[in-house]
Design a protein around this motif. Structure first.
Motif: not given
Length: 104
Positions: A32-35, A75-86
């Motif tokens: 769900s966070n790949t985009m 790039c692993l931190p880009l999967f985090s929920n914080i980045i997803n919300r932003l």
């Protein structure tokens, strides 16, 4: 020959759609966070690669392995929920924020 290729493409597309799960699995949260990762990885990886590593043809084996592993780890931190919300706030132009306010 062209028709056979088009039929093969349609069959392949159908097969890919059939193997996609229609329920949640253990890797659903990553999918769900790949985009977000796709959109942001260039901001993380490209400057790092151009500044730190030589071109791939001139690199040693150790540098080639590091050239694959280190950007992946970065790039692993880009999967985090914080980045997803932003990214939802940025891409949806605040619609997510307005919906949360409406839910209160």
């Amino acid at each position: 020959m062209r028709i056979a290729l088009q039929v093969t493409i349609v069959i392949t597309g159908f097969c890919v759609m059939k193997i996609c799960p229609n329920k949640e699995t253990f890797y659903t949260k990553y999918g769900s966070n790949t985009m977000n990762v796709y959109l942001l990885h260039a901001l993380v990886v490209l400057p790092f690669i151009y500044l730190v590593f030589p071109s791939f043809g001139e690199a040693t084996w150790f540098e080639k392995i590091a050239l694959i592993i280190i950007p992946t780890i970065c790039c692993l931190p880009l999967f985090s929920n914080i980045i997803n919300r932003l990214m939802k706030i940025i891409l949806c132009q605040g619609k997510v924020h307005r919906e949360k306010i409406a839910d209160l």
